[in-house]
Design a protein around this motif. Sequence first.
Motif, short mmCIF file in Angstrom:
data_model
loop_
_atom_site.label_atom_id
_atom_site.label_comp_id
_atom_site.label_asym_id
_atom_site.label_seq_id
_atom_site.Cartn_x
_atom_site.Cartn_y
_atom_site.Cartn_z
N VAL A 124 13.11 -9.73 37.51
CA VAL A 124 13.57 -9.29 38.82
C VAL A 124 12.45 -8.46 39.47
CG1 VAL A 124 15.98 -9.24 38.08
CG2 VAL A 124 14.62 -7.14 37.99
N ASP A 125 12.63 -8.19 40.77
CA ASP A 125 11.70 -7.32 41.49
C ASP A 125 12.50 -6.26 42.24
OD1 ASP A 125 9.00 -8.59 41.16
OD2 ASP A 125 10.11 -10.31 41.93
N GLN A 126 12.02 -5.03 42.18
CA GLN A 126 12.69 -3.93 42.87
C GLN A 126 12.12 -3.86 44.29
OE1 GLN A 126 12.47 -0.18 40.85
NE2 GLN A 126 13.84 0.85 42.29
N ILE A 127 12.91 -4.36 45.24
CA ILE A 127 12.46 -4.40 46.62
C ILE A 127 12.53 -3.02 47.26
CG2 ILE A 127 12.91 -5.40 48.90
CD1 ILE A 127 11.84 -7.41 46.90
N ARG A 128 13.65 -2.35 47.06
CA ARG A 128 13.82 -0.97 47.51
C ARG A 128 14.54 -0.20 46.41
NH1 ARG A 128 11.55 1.50 51.89
NH2 ARG A 128 13.48 2.56 52.45
N HIS A 129 14.72 1.09 46.60
CA HIS A 129 15.42 1.90 45.61
C HIS A 129 16.81 1.32 45.36
CE1 HIS A 129 16.72 5.31 43.29
NE2 HIS A 129 17.77 5.49 44.11
N ASP A 130 17.06 0.98 44.07
CA ASP A 130 18.35 0.45 43.64
C ASP A 130 18.71 -0.89 44.27
OD1 ASP A 130 18.69 2.52 41.94
OD2 ASP A 130 20.39 3.44 42.97
N HIS A 131 17.69 -1.64 44.76
CA HIS A 131 17.95 -2.97 45.31
C HIS A 131 16.98 -3.95 44.65
CE1 HIS A 131 19.27 -5.26 49.19
NE2 HIS A 131 19.85 -5.69 48.09
N PHE A 132 17.55 -4.80 43.76
CA PHE A 132 16.75 -5.71 42.94
C PHE A 132 17.04 -7.16 43.32
CE2 PHE A 132 17.13 -1.78 40.66
CZ PHE A 132 15.92 -1.61 39.99
N PHE A 133 15.97 -7.99 43.33
CA PHE A 133 16.08 -9.42 43.62
C PHE A 133 15.56 -10.20 42.43
CE2 PHE A 133 16.53 -7.58 47.66
CZ PHE A 133 16.90 -8.51 48.61
N ALA A 134 16.16 -11.35 42.16
CA ALA A 134 15.67 -12.22 41.09
C ALA A 134 14.24 -12.66 41.40
CB ALA A 134 16.57 -13.44 40.93
N ARG A 135 13.41 -12.77 40.36
CA ARG A 135 12.00 -13.14 40.56
C ARG A 135 11.86 -14.47 41.30
NH1 ARG A 135 7.00 -12.07 38.53
NH2 ARG A 135 7.65 -9.96 39.10
N ARG A 136 12.69 -15.46 40.92
CA ARG A 136 12.56 -16.75 41.57
C ARG A 136 12.93 -16.64 43.06
NH1 ARG A 136 16.78 -20.44 38.36
NH2 ARG A 136 15.35 -19.70 36.75
N THR A 137 13.79 -15.70 43.40
CA THR A 137 14.13 -15.46 44.81
C THR A 137 12.94 -14.83 45.52
OG1 THR A 137 16.46 -15.16 44.24
CG2 THR A 137 15.73 -14.34 46.39
N THR A 138 12.26 -13.90 44.84
CA THR A 138 11.06 -13.30 45.42
C THR A 138 10.03 -14.38 45.72
OG1 THR A 138 11.46 -11.31 44.10
CG2 THR A 138 9.30 -11.52 45.12
N ALA A 139 9.83 -15.29 44.75
CA ALA A 139 8.87 -16.38 44.94
C ALA A 139 9.30 -17.28 46.10
CB ALA A 139 8.74 -17.19 43.66
#
Length: 646
Positions: free
Chosen positions: A559-574
């Motif tokens: 996952v990637d931490q986009i903002r404080h306490d807000h995480f997105f799946a890595r494949r979504t980031t890609a």
Amino acid sequence: MIVGTAGHIDHGKTALVKALTGVDTDRLKEEKARGITIELGFAYSNFGNGSVTGFVDVPGHERFIHTMLAGACGIDYALLVVAADDGIMPQTLEHLAILNLLGINRGVVALTKADLADDIRRASLTLEVRTMLRESSLRDVVIMCVSAMTGEGIEALKHHLAEAEREATTMSASGRFRLAVDRCFILPGAGTVVTGSVISGRVALGDLVTLSPSGLPARVRSIHAQNRTTGSGSAGERCALNLSGDGVSKDAIRRGDMVVDPVLHAPADRIDAELAVLASEKRPLGEWFSARLHHASTEVGVRIVPLGLPISPGQSGRAQLVLDRAIAAAIGDRFIIRDVSAQRTIGGGKFLDLRAPARKRKTAERRELLNAAARQDAPEALVALLAVLPFVVDLDAFARDRALAKDELSRIITTAKAEVIVTSQGRYALSKEARIEFTEHLQRTLTAFHGDNPDLQGIGRERLRMLAMPRLPKPAFLVMLREEQEAGRLVMDGSFVRLPGHEVRLTEKEEALYAKLVPHMTGDERFRPPRVRDFCEMIGADEKEVRRILKLCARLGRVDQIRHDHFFARRTTAEMVEIIREVAASADNGEFFAGAFRDRVNNGRKVAIEILEFFDRQGVTFRRGDVRRVNPHRLDLYGEPRSGSG
């Protein structure tokens, strides 16, 4: 062959050129009235060997030494004139010193006005001249008695020049084109014309060129080489180029500009050089010594910073030349230094590095690099540069600053047995030994990092680059990492790098908790996943534990931490990186607003802004006000997630 005159005022340089060529090079009204040469004069003659010899006639008056220096650019044969009645005079010595500093070692000495001297005077003067030449680059040249008035010795001198033309080593036209401008004028019916000596390379009709240092682009409409209309001009010739293009005019071009292959346009204003000080100077050259620098046909103010002790009279040393304005130049070019009042020549030398640093210019590492750059042979210089810090050479800059053509660079790379790294931004070279050391150093660094940080996914890519030896530019480092990954020696996880055998694992309990989170971070809601507090309410888990697991998974690249306490799946980031690329590609000039991205991911403006700010921080996007554009060199930062990432 281009022959340049040299010698004291009124010693018969112009009369001798006229006797040899039939051309009176004093063309100005003032020159006719005063009987002295003020501006550069040009003449051409065919001495019967099929080649046209060009003559550059220079002023001998001390007030016009700067003009003499402009004419000395590009000459490959010196015609040093000494009047038999006057003998050796101040400008004779200064002109000889200049020829010596410019490295001109081919020429002839003409004892003019020989009709005014008897045999004893001729023999005595010949001995004086030979003594004068003893320590110069012209020490072995022939000394001839001539008289433009009676014709004595003129035919013999013509024959000597014809032989010199035949024996001359053909100047290489394989380098990139450079012409030093010494005149610019308007020719009725043609337009703007520049004249000068071709220092390197070749130019042909229709070629696109650049006027440097201004950067003005132009096209070659017609060419006169050695006073003849032709389809091309080459090194060792005087050329007149008829130029066209937006902004190309007599007012836009001045003496000292260079017409160059567009690849070579990279003006320099801080240059490290080898500098020799004439023995006639009264004191050493110390820190920030002010002077005038003459290079090719240009003159510019300069401050001299010795890179060691002050340079004493009669000695040589390294110095940094800080110019008042940028000039077009190449490594190995010769230059002359004169005092600011234009009273005397101080010294001269050659350029070693056109991109000299303002700081740390006197370090041991810098000295080693300049020692390597000082090699005259380009393959030897490349080998030497690869053996000193930073152990990597920007090949495009290496070729540009030496005016090398593509085929020359290829030959040099082969001769140096260099390893080439090809990137989208250019090519870089390493020695074979440095390439092996790079791989071994990466392995040692990664092993040590994993030993100290067993619970971390890997080391950050940029941090690894800064630790690597040799330290490569970012584009080259990325290419090398990919090669290492293809060879199975490391793994790139997004912005992290790890060894293949290193993997941080979750416990069964942690995996079970993460499995409950994954469905809410994928599928249709993947672009607006819940925050940590929302997760806790959904699955009834402890907030601190959820936050800990997500941070651990961020280290694992799941996952990637986009903002404080807000995480997105890595494949979504890609996937979002790809969406940004598509949005930018469809926008004017590649610049887009946040709204265009928001509409594609179909979430609120606030979340879309937070996502874009994350990519700004990662260098995937560049922001200017409300407008963004992509950084093509960082689009691969988020690859496909590893197994189990969700």
